[in-house]
Write an enzyme that holds these catalytic residues in place. Structure first.
Site, short mmCIF file in Angstrom:
data_model
loop_
_atom_site.label_atom_id
_atom_site.label_comp_id
_atom_site.label_asym_id
_atom_site.label_seq_id
_atom_site.Cartn_x
_atom_site.Cartn_y
_atom_site.Cartn_z
N ASP A 15 0.78 -1.25 0.00
CA ASP A 15 0.00 0.00 0.00
C ASP A 15 0.81 1.30 0.00
OD1 ASP A 15 -1.99 -1.91 0.27
OD2 ASP A 15 -2.84 -1.10 2.12
N LYS A 113 -6.99 -5.00 -3.04
CA LYS A 113 -7.74 -5.54 -1.90
C LYS A 113 -8.68 -4.47 -1.37
CE LYS A 113 -3.98 -4.38 1.28
NZ LYS A 113 -4.66 -3.33 2.05
N CYS A 158 -1.88 -2.79 7.72
CA CYS A 158 -1.79 -3.70 6.58
C CYS A 158 -0.49 -4.50 6.56
CB CYS A 158 -2.02 -2.93 5.28
SG CYS A 158 -3.72 -2.28 5.22
#
Ligand SMILES: [Zn+2]
Length: 210
Positions: A15, A113, A158
């Site tokens: 990310d 995701k 994450c």
């Protein structure tokens, strides 16, 4: 202590997107500091996977989808507790794009995701219902990749969930600590360190990898 990189290793870059950098909608403090570190690190890996948080507008993890609620409050959704976030990483928006300094042309897979409207997904392996797989474990196994080095944003969400799930799926896991930055909601950085110690998730610096 150096950690040599093998052909069966993969770098999972979590990310590194505009909305998680300082000018974004859900900024991780100093999030963009990881970009040059990850660029250098990635050159040492033959196999790199990028994850991209990728929400439809009106996603259930957004505080704006819950009248009267504010970001960083916690609610109970169908699958359990969920922190509410500012709107971020909306599909197709500039905030959802990778930081434009990220240079990993040889990355073989971009795994998106969080695209199901009602389920958040911190982990690169399982969504937050802890049941819905993203397919990454199967991808890594089919490609013979057995050890996962994790870097990116945010360390305590994450990166944490991805590392924990990789371990539970039977992969070796190493977190590149100086190639991550945390957001720290209610002690989440300390909780992450405790969890990594309990699960035997190793931490190294970028210089020690390779
Ligand atoms: Zn998200």
């Amino acid at each position: 202590m150096a950690t040599p990189i093998a052909d069966s290793d993969v770098l999972l870059v979590v990310d590194v997107q505009n909305d998680f950098c300082p000018s974004g909608q859900l900024p991780v403090p100093h999030g963009d500091d990881v970009v040059p570190i990850i660029n250098r690190l990635a050159r040492r890996f033959r196999h790199v996977v990028l994850t991209q948080d990728w929400h439809p507008a009106g996603h259930h993890s957004f505080a704006s989808s819950h009248p009267g609620r504010r970001p960083f409050e916690t609610v109970t959704l169908a699958y359990g507790r969920q922190i509410l976030w500012p709107d971020h990483c909306v599909q197709g928006t500039p905030g959802a794009q990778f930081h434009n300094g990220l240079q990993i042309p040889h990355a073989a897979l971009v795994l998106r995701k969080g695209f199901r409207p009602a389920i958040d997904s911190y982990s690169a392996f399982y969504e937050n219902d802890r049941k819905t797989p993203t397919g990454l474990a199967g991808y890594l196994r089919e490609r013979g990749l057995t050890r996962v080095f994790v870097a990116g944003l945010a360390f305590d969400f994450c990166v944490r969930y991805s590392a924990e799930d990789a371990r539970r799926e039977g992969f070796g896991v190493i977190v590149i600590e100086d190639a991550c930055r945390g957001i720290d909601v209610d002690g989440s950085v300390a909780a992450t360190r405790e969890s990594f110690a309990a699960l035997d998730v190793a931490g190294v610096t970028a210089d020690a990898a390779g």
